[in-house]
Design a protein around this motif. Structure first.
Motif, PDB file in Angstrom:
ATOM      1  N   GLY A 109       0.812  -1.210   0.000  1.00 43.04           N
ATOM      2  CA  GLY A 109       0.000   0.000   0.000  1.00 43.04           C
ATOM      3  C   GLY A 109       0.846   1.260   0.000  1.00 43.04           C
ATOM      4  O   GLY A 109       0.488   2.270  -0.603  1.00 43.04           O
ATOM      5  N   ILE A 110       1.988   1.213   0.667  1.00 44.32           N
ATOM      6  CA  ILE A 110       2.816   2.407   0.868  1.00 44.32           C
ATOM      7  C   ILE A 110       4.232   2.216   0.344  1.00 44.32           C
ATOM      8  O   ILE A 110       4.841   3.145  -0.172  1.00 44.32           O
ATOM      9  N   SER A 163      -2.980  -0.438  -4.452  1.00 48.59           N
ATOM     10  CA  SER A 163      -4.338   0.092  -4.344  1.00 48.59           C
ATOM     11  C   SER A 163      -4.766   0.120  -2.889  1.00 48.59           C
ATOM     12  O   SER A 163      -5.810  -0.406  -2.512  1.00 48.59           O
ATOM     13  N   ALA A 164      -3.884   0.734  -2.063  1.00 47.74           N
ATOM     14  CA  ALA A 164      -4.142   0.916  -0.630  1.00 47.74           C
ATOM     15  C   ALA A 164      -4.452  -0.437   0.017  1.00 47.74           C
ATOM     16  O   ALA A 164      -3.761  -1.420  -0.241  1.00 47.74           O
ATOM     17  N   CYS A 165      -5.507  -0.494   0.812  1.00 43.66           N
ATOM     18  CA  CYS A 165      -5.792  -1.696   1.603  1.00 43.66           C
ATOM     19  C   CYS A 165      -6.412  -2.812   0.783  1.00 43.66           C
ATOM     20  O   CYS A 165      -6.642  -3.908   1.297  1.00 43.66           O
ATOM     21  N   SER A 167      -4.825  -3.783  -1.963  1.00 41.58           N
ATOM     22  CA  SER A 167      -3.704  -4.130  -2.844  1.00 41.58           C
ATOM     23  C   SER A 167      -3.470  -5.625  -2.999  1.00 41.58           C
ATOM     24  O   SER A 167      -3.384  -6.145  -4.114  1.00 41.58           O
ATOM     25  N   GLU A 193       3.729  -5.038   4.072  1.00 42.97           N
ATOM     26  CA  GLU A 193       3.710  -3.642   4.517  1.00 42.97           C
ATOM     27  C   GLU A 193       4.578  -3.491   5.748  1.00 42.97           C
ATOM     28  O   GLU A 193       4.629  -4.381   6.607  1.00 42.97           O
ATOM     29  N   THR A 272     -10.969   8.789   1.250  1.00 43.51           N
ATOM     30  CA  THR A 272     -10.793   7.922   2.419  1.00 43.51           C
ATOM     31  C   THR A 272     -12.069   7.209   2.853  1.00 43.51           C
ATOM     32  O   THR A 272     -12.010   6.071   3.310  1.00 43.51           O
ATOM     33  N   LEU A 344      -2.616  -3.131   5.930  1.00 41.96           N
ATOM     34  CA  LEU A 344      -2.703  -2.242   4.773  1.00 41.96           C
ATOM     35  C   LEU A 344      -2.541  -3.056   3.487  1.00 41.96           C
ATOM     36  O   LEU A 344      -3.369  -3.889   3.178  1.00 41.96           O
ATOM     37  N   GLY A 402     -10.066  -0.116   0.021  1.00 47.64           N
ATOM     38  CA  GLY A 402      -8.958   0.771   0.330  1.00 47.64           C
ATOM     39  C   GLY A 402      -9.211   2.230   0.036  1.00 47.64           C
ATOM     40  O   GLY A 402     -10.117   2.575  -0.740  1.00 47.64           O
ATOM     41  N   PHE A 403      -8.403   3.088   0.659  1.00 48.46           N
ATOM     42  CA  PHE A 403      -8.447   4.521   0.376  1.00 48.46           C
ATOM     43  C   PHE A 403      -8.360   4.738  -1.133  1.00 48.46           C
ATOM     44  O   PHE A 403      -7.592   4.067  -1.830  1.00 48.46           O
TER      45      PHE A 403
END
Length: 415
Positions: A109-110, A163-165, A167, A193, A272, A344, A402-403
């Motif tokens: 995610g990050i 794709s954020a949470c 993913s 993550e 969000t 995440l 996800g966000f």
């Protein structure tokens, strides 16, 4: 012609244990991986509003060669440890692998947030000559996938979903599609993550997304409870080895479960917040069922996204009602983030691992910390490990949102 895609290997490096089996057994015992951030409190002179997280149970230094670990961000370290375990668990040998038919579908995610922020500190405090040459390769979101691919010699492709949470649920769906399309015989799929750092914590806390039960971390994540006040940030990785059934049977592999299909949609609503009626999420569920060749009535278990946020849990429940109708409240639901925290970009992978094991062993994992169920949510929440007699072909769905409004749903069948 549609092929059967099966799970033949599992690996995890999580807040509950450094292995898939250890993580599963701790989950069934109802343990929590949330703990105080004592190390960070000593390292950073910052008064954070949230002082706990679900950190990995053991240091990756205990599982990786020093020279390897030094060249990898923690997100890649976790990924490589879990991938090694899954590869070994699948019983794969060099003779059985054609590198040109081996592919990696990974997710985060990050990405390498620790590498990025540590490098910035080094640049400011010690100057540009002291910044590590490998900083960019280490912080890249595709770093974990590349580390796995190079370790295993995967030459059919190395892909990363961000794709954020949602993913890693999306990465497993991508793996399913790549196998169906004939791009590979074996895919290493999953997500990792490593974002338990003061900056993400401060940001998530600022948007009121994290639980603030600093005095009781183990009971902070409480999906569907009236006292839920946010998620618990988690870290770690999970890996699934996927193969075509033909390839798996030809080499005599053990099969945990079948990946039946998946669905991916978007809310296009808010960066969000989930769309409150569950419209986009329900369409992902319906797309998953369609690709799986299943009807809503075939679903006998749900591993829910269920982050323990007041708004998110309700929106997901609304999505379930749109798809399952009057059956919604009779389908057993597990919300496993209560135990492992919210990984995440790795969340969907570890939850797919849990669902595969649940169907392989005939036991549904518990949702801990549910003491006062929200009256607006009528689900049959599994609160203690529940043995079930599942017929071959029984269907489960694992949901991730996800966000950015990302929705991804994975269908898993008992094999």
């Amino acid at each position: 012609m549609t092929k059967k895609i099966v799970v033949t290997g599992l690996g995890a490096f999580s807040p509950l244990a450094p292995t898939a089996r250890g993580t599963w057994e701790a989950l069934l015992r109802g343990e929590s991986g949330a703990r105080p951030l004592t190390d960070q409190a000593e390292k950073y002179d910052i008064d954070l509003p949230v002082t706990f997280a679900a950190t990995v149970k053991e240091s990756p230094a205990e599982h990786l060669e020093r020279v390897v670990a030094k060249r990898l961000d923690p997100s890649s370290q976790y990924a490589l440890i879990s991938a090694r375990e899954a590869f070994a668990d699948a019983g794969l040998t060099d003779e059985e692998i054609d590198p040109d038919r081996l592919l990696v579908d990974w997710a985060t995610g990050i990405g390498g947030v620790w590498t990025l922020l540590d490098a910035w500190d080094t640049l400011r405090e010690r100057g540009p000559r002291r910044v590590m040459p490998l900083t960019v390769p280490m912080l890249m979101p595709n770093g974990p996938a590349a580390a796995i691919g190079m370790e295993l010699g995967a030459r059919a492709g190395i892909h990363t979903a961000v794709s954020a949470c949602a993913s890693s649920t999306e990465s497993i769906i991508n793996a399913y599609n790549h196998l169906q399309a004939g791009y590979a015989d074996i895919v290493i799929a999953g997500g990792s993550e490593a974002a338990v750092h003061p900056l993400p914590i401060a940001s998530f806390a600022s948007m009121q997304a994290l639980s603030r039960r600093n005095d009781d971390p183990a009971h902070a994540s409480r999906p569907y409870d009236t006292g839920r006040d946010g998620f618990v940030l988690g870290e770690g990785a999970a890996t699934l080895v996927l193969e075509t059934e033909e390839h798996a049977l030809a080499r005599g592999a053990r099969i945990y479960a079948e990946i039946a299909g998946g669905g991916v949609t978007a809310d296009a609503y808010h960066i969000t917040a989930p769309e409150p009626t569950g419209s986009g999420a329900s369409k992902a569920l319906e797309a998953c069922l369609a690709q799986s060749g299943a009807a809503a009535e075939d679903v006998v278990h749900i591993n829910a996204h269920a982050t323990s946020t007041p708004v998110g849990d309700i929106a997901e429940y609304n999505a379930f009602k749109r798809v399952f109708g009057d059956r919604t409240d009779s389908i057993p639901v597990s919300a496993t983030k209560a135990s492992v925290g919210h990984l995440l970009g790795g969340a969907g992978a570890i939850e797919a691992l849990f669902t595969s094991l649940a169907f392989h062993e005939g036991v549904l994992p518990p949702t801990i910390n549910l003491e006062d169920k929200d009256p607006e949510i009528g689900l049959d929440v599994v609160t203690e490990a529940r043995e079930v007699d599942l017929p071959s072909g029984a269907m489960a769905v694992s949901t991730s949102f996800g966000f950015g409004g990302h929705n991804a749903v994975l269908g898993i069948r008992k094999y």
